[in-house]
Design a protein around this motif. Structure first.
Motif, PDB file in Angstrom:
ATOM      1  N   MET A   1     -37.780 -44.927 -41.405  1.00 22.82           N
ATOM      2  CA  MET A   1     -36.668 -43.925 -41.709  1.00 22.82           C
ATOM      3  C   MET A   1     -36.305 -43.822 -42.891  1.00 22.82           C
ATOM      4  SD  MET A   1     -32.666 -44.552 -40.156  1.00 22.82           S
ATOM      5  CE  MET A   1     -33.436 -43.975 -38.555  1.00 22.82           C
ATOM      6  N   PRO A   2     -35.937 -42.606 -43.708  1.00 22.57           N
ATOM      7  CA  PRO A   2     -35.665 -42.367 -45.197  1.00 22.57           C
ATOM      8  C   PRO A   2     -34.350 -42.908 -45.202  1.00 22.57           C
ATOM      9  CG  PRO A   2     -35.419 -40.180 -43.656  1.00 22.57           C
ATOM     10  CD  PRO A   2     -36.249 -41.217 -42.762  1.00 22.57           C
ATOM     11  N   ARG A   3     -34.109 -43.404 -46.408  1.00 18.86           N
ATOM     12  CA  ARG A   3     -32.853 -44.010 -47.006  1.00 18.86           C
ATOM     13  C   ARG A   3     -31.962 -42.799 -47.304  1.00 18.86           C
ATOM     14  NH1 ARG A   3     -36.155 -47.489 -50.173  1.00 18.86           N
ATOM     15  NH2 ARG A   3     -36.198 -49.571 -49.144  1.00 18.86           N
ATOM     16  N   ARG A   4     -30.745 -43.205 -46.745  1.00 25.49           N
ATOM     17  CA  ARG A   4     -29.471 -42.244 -47.105  1.00 25.49           C
ATOM     18  C   ARG A   4     -28.965 -42.351 -48.484  1.00 25.49           C
ATOM     19  NH1 ARG A   4     -28.473 -44.141 -41.738  1.00 25.49           N
ATOM     20  NH2 ARG A   4     -28.950 -42.601 -40.091  1.00 25.49           N
ATOM     21  N   PRO A   5     -28.448 -41.600 -49.036  1.00 28.98           N
ATOM     22  CA  PRO A   5     -27.878 -42.015 -50.364  1.00 28.98           C
ATOM     23  C   PRO A   5     -26.573 -42.912 -50.076  1.00 28.98           C
ATOM     24  CG  PRO A   5     -27.373 -39.671 -49.826  1.00 28.98           C
ATOM     25  CD  PRO A   5     -28.512 -40.255 -48.860  1.00 28.98           C
ATOM     26  N   ARG A   6     -26.458 -43.699 -50.853  1.00 35.25           N
ATOM     27  CA  ARG A   6     -25.088 -44.577 -50.729  1.00 35.25           C
ATOM     28  C   ARG A   6     -24.045 -44.260 -51.575  1.00 35.25           C
ATOM     29  NH1 ARG A   6     -29.051 -48.532 -49.059  1.00 35.25           N
ATOM     30  NH2 ARG A   6     -30.223 -48.438 -50.897  1.00 35.25           N
ATOM     31  N   THR A   7     -22.946 -44.214 -51.000  1.00 37.42           N
ATOM     32  CA  THR A   7     -21.678 -43.593 -51.926  1.00 37.42           C
ATOM     33  C   THR A   7     -21.377 -44.655 -52.971  1.00 37.42           C
ATOM     34  OG1 THR A   7     -20.756 -42.883 -49.566  1.00 37.42           O
ATOM     35  CG2 THR A   7     -19.374 -43.094 -51.559  1.00 37.42           C
ATOM     36  N   ARG A   8     -21.284 -43.969 -53.800  1.00 38.23           N
ATOM     37  CA  ARG A   8     -21.037 -44.777 -55.209  1.00 38.23           C
ATOM     38  C   ARG A   8     -19.462 -45.467 -55.226  1.00 38.23           C
ATOM     39  NH1 ARG A   8     -23.037 -46.538 -59.660  1.00 38.23           N
ATOM     40  NH2 ARG A   8     -25.056 -45.561 -59.422  1.00 38.23           N
ATOM     41  N   ARG A   9     -19.279 -46.735 -55.262  1.00 40.38           N
ATOM     42  CA  ARG A   9     -17.876 -47.288 -55.116  1.00 40.38           C
ATOM     43  C   ARG A   9     -17.541 -48.135 -56.010  1.00 40.38           C
ATOM     44  NH1 ARG A   9     -16.445 -45.893 -49.792  1.00 40.38           N
ATOM     45  NH2 ARG A   9     -18.116 -45.389 -48.311  1.00 40.38           N
ATOM     46  N   THR A  10     -18.212 -48.180 -57.549  1.00 40.20           N
ATOM     47  CA  THR A  10     -18.061 -49.123 -58.358  1.00 40.20           C
ATOM     48  C   THR A  10     -16.616 -49.159 -58.863  1.00 40.20           C
ATOM     49  OG1 THR A  10     -18.901 -47.489 -60.119  1.00 40.20           O
ATOM     50  CG2 THR A  10     -20.419 -48.947 -59.238  1.00 40.20           C
ATOM     51  N   ASN A  11     -15.892 -48.058 -58.738  1.00 39.35           N
ATOM     52  CA  ASN A  11     -14.535 -47.782 -59.078  1.00 39.35           C
ATOM     53  C   ASN A  11     -13.420 -47.956 -58.277  1.00 39.35           C
ATOM     54  OD1 ASN A  11     -15.258 -47.538 -62.147  1.00 39.35           O
ATOM     55  ND2 ASN A  11     -15.558 -45.464 -61.903  1.00 39.35           N
ATOM     56  N   GLN A  12     -14.077 -48.134 -56.913  1.00 45.59           N
ATOM     57  CA  GLN A  12     -12.950 -48.543 -55.957  1.00 45.59           C
ATOM     58  C   GLN A  12     -12.766 -49.901 -55.671  1.00 45.59           C
ATOM     59  OE1 GLN A  12     -14.786 -46.385 -52.346  1.00 45.59           O
ATOM     60  NE2 GLN A  12     -13.158 -47.313 -50.868  1.00 45.59           N
ATOM     61  N   ASP A  13     -11.312 -50.079 -55.570  1.00 44.45           N
ATOM     62  CA  ASP A  13     -10.801 -51.275 -55.216  1.00 44.45           C
ATOM     63  C   ASP A  13     -10.291 -51.458 -54.053  1.00 44.45           C
ATOM     64  OD1 ASP A  13     -11.613 -52.392 -57.787  1.00 44.45           O
ATOM     65  OD2 ASP A  13      -9.711 -51.574 -58.710  1.00 44.45           O
ATOM     66  N   THR A  14      -9.941 -50.483 -53.298  1.00 43.84           N
ATOM     67  CA  THR A  14      -9.546 -50.693 -51.707  1.00 43.84           C
ATOM     68  C   THR A  14     -10.228 -49.894 -50.735  1.00 43.84           C
ATOM     69  OG1 THR A  14      -7.263 -50.516 -52.870  1.00 43.84           O
ATOM     70  CG2 THR A  14      -7.187 -50.052 -50.408  1.00 43.84           C
ATOM     71  N   PHE A  15     -10.477 -50.576 -49.856  1.00 41.94           N
ATOM     72  CA  PHE A  15     -11.517 -50.091 -48.671  1.00 41.94           C
ATOM     73  C   PHE A  15     -10.847 -50.491 -47.209  1.00 41.94           C
ATOM     74  CE2 PHE A  15     -13.880 -51.891 -52.173  1.00 41.94           C
ATOM     75  CZ  PHE A  15     -14.707 -51.148 -52.268  1.00 41.94           C
ATOM     76  N   THR A  16     -10.675 -49.130 -46.614  1.00 38.01           N
ATOM     77  CA  THR A  16      -9.865 -49.269 -45.252  1.00 38.01           C
ATOM     78  C   THR A  16     -11.144 -48.753 -44.375  1.00 38.01           C
ATOM     79  OG1 THR A  16      -7.898 -48.763 -46.264  1.00 38.01           O
ATOM     80  CG2 THR A  16      -8.017 -48.232 -43.995  1.00 38.01           C
ATOM     81  N   ARG A  17     -11.140 -49.594 -43.374  1.00 33.88           N
ATOM     82  CA  ARG A  17     -11.872 -49.416 -42.027  1.00 33.88           C
ATOM     83  C   ARG A  17     -10.997 -48.936 -40.736  1.00 33.88           C
ATOM     84  NH1 ARG A  17     -15.163 -54.643 -43.061  1.00 33.88           N
ATOM     85  NH2 ARG A  17     -15.036 -55.144 -41.017  1.00 33.88           N
ATOM     86  N   VAL A 201     -27.276 -56.098 -50.953  1.00 33.68           N
ATOM     87  CA  VAL A 201     -26.457 -56.082 -52.215  1.00 33.68           C
ATOM     88  C   VAL A 201     -27.002 -54.793 -53.041  1.00 33.68           C
ATOM     89  CG1 VAL A 201     -25.677 -57.108 -54.244  1.00 33.68           C
ATOM     90  CG2 VAL A 201     -26.016 -58.443 -52.024  1.00 33.68           C
ATOM     91  N   TYR A 202     -25.962 -53.876 -53.362  1.00 36.77           N
ATOM     92  CA  TYR A 202     -26.369 -52.766 -54.362  1.00 36.77           C
ATOM     93  C   TYR A 202     -25.475 -52.538 -55.285  1.00 36.77           C
ATOM     94  CZ  TYR A 202     -29.168 -52.059 -50.042  1.00 36.77           C
ATOM     95  OH  TYR A 202     -30.133 -52.147 -49.094  1.00 36.77           O
ATOM     96  N   ASP A 203     -25.971 -51.916 -56.344  1.00 34.95           N
ATOM     97  CA  ASP A 203     -25.355 -51.438 -57.667  1.00 34.95           C
ATOM     98  C   ASP A 203     -24.238 -50.604 -57.335  1.00 34.95           C
ATOM     99  OD1 ASP A 203     -26.937 -53.526 -59.060  1.00 34.95           O
ATOM    100  OD2 ASP A 203     -28.050 -51.830 -59.973  1.00 34.95           O
ATOM    101  N   GLU A 204     -24.555 -49.568 -56.489  1.00 33.67           N
ATOM    102  CA  GLU A 204     -23.611 -48.593 -56.201  1.00 33.67           C
ATOM    103  C   GLU A 204     -22.428 -49.184 -55.508  1.00 33.67           C
ATOM    104  OE1 GLU A 204     -27.572 -46.616 -55.030  1.00 33.67           O
ATOM    105  OE2 GLU A 204     -26.636 -48.711 -55.179  1.00 33.67           O
ATOM    106  N   TYR A 205     -22.361 -50.317 -55.001  1.00 32.55           N
ATOM    107  CA  TYR A 205     -21.393 -50.862 -54.235  1.00 32.55           C
ATOM    108  C   TYR A 205     -20.467 -51.865 -55.108  1.00 32.55           C
ATOM    109  CZ  TYR A 205     -23.140 -49.093 -49.844  1.00 32.55           C
ATOM    110  OH  TYR A 205     -23.777 -48.254 -48.864  1.00 32.55           O
ATOM    111  N   CYS A 206     -21.076 -52.355 -56.234  1.00 34.80           N
ATOM    112  CA  CYS A 206     -20.509 -53.637 -57.074  1.00 34.80           C
ATOM    113  C   CYS A 206     -19.696 -53.121 -58.192  1.00 34.80           C
ATOM    114  CB  CYS A 206     -21.729 -54.443 -57.672  1.00 34.80           C
ATOM    115  SG  CYS A 206     -22.586 -55.316 -56.461  1.00 34.80           S
ATOM    116  N   ALA A 207     -18.742 -53.671 -58.641  1.00 34.29           N
ATOM    117  CA  ALA A 207     -17.901 -53.246 -59.610  1.00 34.29           C
ATOM    118  C   ALA A 207     -18.373 -53.412 -60.861  1.00 34.29           C
ATOM    119  CB  ALA A 207     -16.735 -54.255 -59.579  1.00 34.29           C
ATOM    120  N   ARG A 208     -18.028 -52.511 -62.036  1.00 33.70           N
ATOM    121  CA  ARG A 208     -18.486 -52.349 -63.189  1.00 33.70           C
ATOM    122  C   ARG A 208     -18.027 -53.730 -63.939  1.00 33.70           C
ATOM    123  NH1 ARG A 208     -17.893 -46.074 -64.655  1.00 33.70           N
ATOM    124  NH2 ARG A 208     -19.681 -45.289 -63.293  1.00 33.70           N
TER     125      ARG A 208
END
Length: 208
Positions: A1-17, A201-208
């Motif tokens: 299955m092809p990988r979907r692009p991940r949403t870049r969240r490096t500057n995101q501090d609040t996550f709501t599900r 674990v992905y760079d797109e999700y980790c804080a700068r």
């Protein structure tokens, strides 16, 4: 299955599900996470343990039901901070709602941190939420599949291993049989994740 692009969240501090397991993670303070669980949410941390970290829980609002080594504790604001020693199975969630107690309709707000404070908790929560939120967005736009769900589980198990989070499996608890079962499943998931390039674990999700 092809990988979907991940949403870049490096500057995101609040996550709501969303519901039914509605929860908000506030990671703006690097030393600790603030977790908000609204009334009616079925969210739970799930039973798990840590090998390299001691965990601390402080209830700021509402009432938490903390299960620590099989013992249930109701914890409210002003109570002592709950310390979870390394290797001890624990879980926390909203306490059972009593319609006659107004305070049970409050949002549950818990501050959570670990020692050593080495950033593993932040890495865990950022990738946990990034993976789950991106999977949910993909399901809304493309429709879910058992294959994508299995890949998410694989990603999560790889994340668990990297972030010192060992889930209880098969209802076996935290004894040596349960610990062995978790490690066997985790080892298989990590090996498969390495083969498929799914480290959890992905760079797109980790804080700068």
């Amino acid at each position: 299955m092809p990988r979907r692009p991940r949403t870049r969240r490096t500057n995101q501090d609040t996550f709501t599900r969303p519901s039914p397991a509605a929860v908000t993670y506030d990671l703006s303070e690097r030393r600790h996470a603030t977790i908000r669980v609204p009334p009616g949410s079925a969210w739970t941390s799930g039973p798990h343990w840590h090998v390299a970290h001691t965990e601390f829980l402080q209830v700021l609002s509402g009432t938490a039901l903390v299960t620590l080594a099989g013992l249930d504790l109701r914890v409210e604001p002003g109570d002592d901070v709950v310390m979870v020693p390394r290797g001890v199975v624990h879980e926390w969630r909203r306490a059972d709602v009593d319609p006659w107690r107004l305070k049970d309709s409050e949002e549950l707000v818990v501050r959570e941190w670990t020692e050593p404070s080495d950033g593993a908790k932040e890495v865990f929560f950022r990738n946990l939420n990034g993976l789950i939120l991106d999977e949910a967005a993909s399901n809304r736009s493309e429709g879910g599949s058992s294959w994508s769900g299995a890949l998410l589980e694989l990603e999560l198990w790889n994340l668990f291993w990297r972030a010192d989070n060992y889930p209880v499996v098969l209802g076996l608890g935290g004894g040596w049989i349960g610990a062995a079962a978790t490690r066997v499943l985790m080892g298989a998931a990590v090996a498969l994740g390495w083969v498929l390039g799914r480290p959890g674990v992905y760079d797109e999700y980790c804080a700068r």
